[in-house]
Design a protein around this motif. Sequence first.
Motif, PDB file in Angstrom:
ATOM      1  N   LYS A  40       0.724  -1.177   0.031  1.00  0.00           N
ATOM      2  CA  LYS A  40       0.145   0.102   0.069  1.00  0.00           C
ATOM      3  C   LYS A  40       1.038   1.233  -0.104  1.00  0.00           C
ATOM      4  N   SER A  41       1.901   1.266   0.935  1.00  0.00           N
ATOM      5  CA  SER A  41       2.637   2.621   1.061  1.00  0.00           C
ATOM      6  C   SER A  41       3.364   2.698  -0.066  1.00  0.00           C
ATOM      7  N   THR A  42       3.870   1.533  -0.761  1.00  0.00           N
ATOM      8  CA  THR A  42       4.938   1.624  -2.006  1.00  0.00           C
ATOM      9  C   THR A  42       4.322   2.240  -3.165  1.00  0.00           C
ATOM     10  N   LEU A  43       2.889   1.648  -3.160  1.00  0.00           N
ATOM     11  CA  LEU A  43       1.957   2.241  -4.335  1.00  0.00           C
ATOM     12  C   LEU A  43       1.723   3.790  -3.965  1.00  0.00           C
ATOM     13  N   LEU A  44       1.440   4.249  -2.783  1.00  0.00           N
ATOM     14  CA  LEU A  44       1.067   5.519  -2.474  1.00  0.00           C
ATOM     15  C   LEU A  44       2.410   6.481  -2.881  1.00  0.00           C
ATOM     16  N   HIS A  45       3.742   5.722  -2.695  1.00  0.00           N
ATOM     17  CA  HIS A  45       4.789   6.659  -3.057  1.00  0.00           C
ATOM     18  C   HIS A  45       5.088   6.784  -4.655  1.00  0.00           C
ATOM     19  N   LEU A  46       4.586   5.713  -5.367  1.00  0.00           N
ATOM     20  CA  LEU A  46       4.635   5.875  -6.718  1.00  0.00           C
ATOM     21  C   LEU A  46       3.586   6.815  -7.242  1.00  0.00           C
ATOM     22  N   GLY A  48       2.316   9.406  -5.878  1.00  0.00           N
ATOM     23  CA  GLY A  48       2.816  10.644  -5.441  1.00  0.00           C
ATOM     24  C   GLY A  48       4.314  10.955  -6.187  1.00  0.00           C
ATOM     25  N   THR A  49       4.932  10.297  -6.818  1.00  0.00           N
ATOM     26  CA  THR A  49       6.110  10.280  -7.742  1.00  0.00           C
ATOM     27  C   THR A  49       7.278  10.517  -6.790  1.00  0.00           C
ATOM     28  N   LEU A  50       7.102  10.170  -5.293  1.00  0.00           N
ATOM     29  CA  LEU A  50       8.269  10.151  -4.609  1.00  0.00           C
ATOM     30  C   LEU A  50       9.158   8.968  -4.873  1.00  0.00           C
ATOM     31  N   ASP A  51       8.759   8.047  -5.637  1.00  0.00           N
ATOM     32  CA  ASP A  51       9.626   6.896  -6.127  1.00  0.00           C
ATOM     33  C   ASP A  51       9.219   6.683  -7.453  1.00  0.00           C
ATOM     34  N   LYS A  52      10.016   5.946  -8.125  1.00  0.00           N
ATOM     35  CA  LYS A  52       9.467   5.552  -9.664  1.00  0.00           C
ATOM     36  C   LYS A  52       9.352   4.164  -9.587  1.00  0.00           C
ATOM     37  N   PRO A  53       8.540   3.609 -10.565  1.00  0.00           N
ATOM     38  CA  PRO A  53       8.296   2.087 -10.748  1.00  0.00           C
ATOM     39  C   PRO A  53       9.404   1.732 -11.826  1.00  0.00           C
ATOM     40  N   ASP A  54       9.704   0.345 -11.476  1.00  0.00           N
ATOM     41  CA  ASP A  54      10.440  -0.291 -12.567  1.00  0.00           C
ATOM     42  C   ASP A  54      10.019  -0.283 -14.000  1.00  0.00           C
ATOM     43  N   SER A  55       8.577  -0.487 -13.959  1.00  0.00           N
ATOM     44  CA  SER A  55       7.881  -0.606 -15.284  1.00  0.00           C
ATOM     45  C   SER A  55       6.491  -0.010 -14.973  1.00  0.00           C
ATOM     46  N   GLY A  56       5.787   0.377 -16.099  1.00  0.00           N
ATOM     47  CA  GLY A  56       4.364   0.813 -15.909  1.00  0.00           C
ATOM     48  C   GLY A  56       4.549   2.221 -16.202  1.00  0.00           C
ATOM     49  N   GLN A  57       3.327   2.968 -16.175  1.00  0.00           N
ATOM     50  CA  GLN A  57       3.190   4.488 -16.273  1.00  0.00           C
ATOM     51  C   GLN A  57       2.069   4.911 -15.424  1.00  0.00           C
ATOM     52  N   ASN A  79       3.331  21.145  -7.070  1.00  0.00           N
ATOM     53  CA  ASN A  79       1.966  22.033  -7.603  1.00  0.00           C
ATOM     54  C   ASN A  79       0.547  21.196  -7.551  1.00  0.00           C
ATOM     55  N   ALA A  80       0.913  19.755  -8.028  1.00  0.00           N
ATOM     56  CA  ALA A  80      -0.243  19.076  -8.313  1.00  0.00           C
ATOM     57  C   ALA A  80      -0.511  17.875  -7.267  1.00  0.00           C
ATOM     58  N   ILE A  81       0.298  17.676  -6.267  1.00  0.00           N
ATOM     59  CA  ILE A  81      -0.045  16.682  -5.309  1.00  0.00           C
ATOM     60  C   ILE A  81      -0.023  17.179  -3.934  1.00  0.00           C
ATOM     61  N   GLY A  82      -0.819  16.978  -3.013  1.00  0.00           N
ATOM     62  CA  GLY A  82      -0.798  17.372  -1.630  1.00  0.00           C
ATOM     63  C   GLY A  82      -0.482  15.813  -0.930  1.00  0.00           C
ATOM     64  N   PHE A  83       0.267  16.077   0.242  1.00  0.00           N
ATOM     65  CA  PHE A  83       0.553  14.745   1.040  1.00  0.00           C
ATOM     66  C   PHE A  83       0.180  14.917   2.556  1.00  0.00           C
ATOM     67  N   ALA A 155      -3.340  24.277  -4.158  1.00  0.00           N
ATOM     68  CA  ALA A 155      -4.733  23.742  -4.936  1.00  0.00           C
ATOM     69  C   ALA A 155      -4.057  22.552  -5.832  1.00  0.00           C
ATOM     70  N   PRO A 156      -3.839  21.461  -5.127  1.00  0.00           N
ATOM     71  CA  PRO A 156      -3.481  20.371  -5.903  1.00  0.00           C
ATOM     72  C   PRO A 156      -4.485  19.492  -6.431  1.00  0.00           C
ATOM     73  N   SER A 157      -4.292  18.650  -7.638  1.00  0.00           N
ATOM     74  CA  SER A 157      -5.198  18.150  -8.202  1.00  0.00           C
ATOM     75  C   SER A 157      -5.797  16.628  -7.277  1.00  0.00           C
ATOM     76  N   ILE A 158      -4.878  16.265  -6.493  1.00  0.00           N
ATOM     77  CA  ILE A 158      -5.167  15.205  -5.635  1.00  0.00           C
ATOM     78  C   ILE A 158      -4.333  15.281  -4.328  1.00  0.00           C
ATOM     79  N   ILE A 159      -5.129  14.509  -3.129  1.00  0.00           N
ATOM     80  CA  ILE A 159      -4.201  14.729  -1.852  1.00  0.00           C
ATOM     81  C   ILE A 159      -3.988  13.237  -1.478  1.00  0.00           C
ATOM     82  N   LEU A 160      -2.970  12.697  -1.414  1.00  0.00           N
ATOM     83  CA  LEU A 160      -2.484  11.497  -0.985  1.00  0.00           C
ATOM     84  C   LEU A 160      -2.285  11.428   0.474  1.00  0.00           C
ATOM     85  N   ALA A 161      -3.012  10.489   1.106  1.00  0.00           N
ATOM     86  CA  ALA A 161      -3.083  10.356   2.715  1.00  0.00           C
ATOM     87  C   ALA A 161      -2.425   8.921   3.038  1.00  0.00           C
TER      88      ALA A 161
END
Length: 217
Positions: A40-46, A48-57, A79-83, A155-161
């Motif tokens: 779950k947290s790994t997915l949230l980090h991806l 949120g662009t805090l980490d990059k995936p090995d593959s996928g977009q 600008n686009a993501i709030g945490f 004013a981000p597009s999305i909030i990740l919590a």
Amino acid sequence: MLKAEGLKKSYGTLQVLKGIDLQVNKGEIVAIVGASGAGKSTLLHLLGTLDKPDSGQLLMNNENVFVKNAADLARFRNNAIGFVFQFHNLLPEFSALENVMMPGFIGGKAEPDLKKRANELLKILGLSQRAEHKPSEMSGGEQQRTAVARALINAPSIILADEPSGNLDSKTALELHQLFFKLRKELDQTFIIVTHNAELAGMADRKIELADGLVKL
């Protein structure tokens, strides 16, 4: 609004995410649930662009974010993501108002505009009387609401919590959960929330359950 396709992530020989596909629409509140270690947290980090995936977009507002260079990606994230995290991560030496303004300063926004917006957000979140208080002078719930205001300042597009109520008592946790729905109603805000809290997950528009690095169907 947000679309993940085939996200995979490994750390060494451990494959944490094995191909995640999901889509979140504007104004949705989506809960990500699953056992510890499900990714779950790994997915949230991806997301949120805090980490990059090995593959996928990852597409956000039809923009493929991981093709950006590091500097452009950092600007996009700001600008686009709030945490919002389990531990509020407020800077102890600064007031609530200053903490809320911080992402705006990083984004190069003008201080008068930032201060006006920060005060507006603190008012929406019932914290006007705490604007000049430092984190040590506020309750846990007040600190977390300050962290929510900070997440909203650009004013981000999305909030990740990530487990946003995990460090709060049950009454304060419920108030925080209700706040997310108020913000959705008043600001048309979108939320993706990783949580072990069954009550919060049940309140969400949708639940996405992860199991063994995949979305459980």
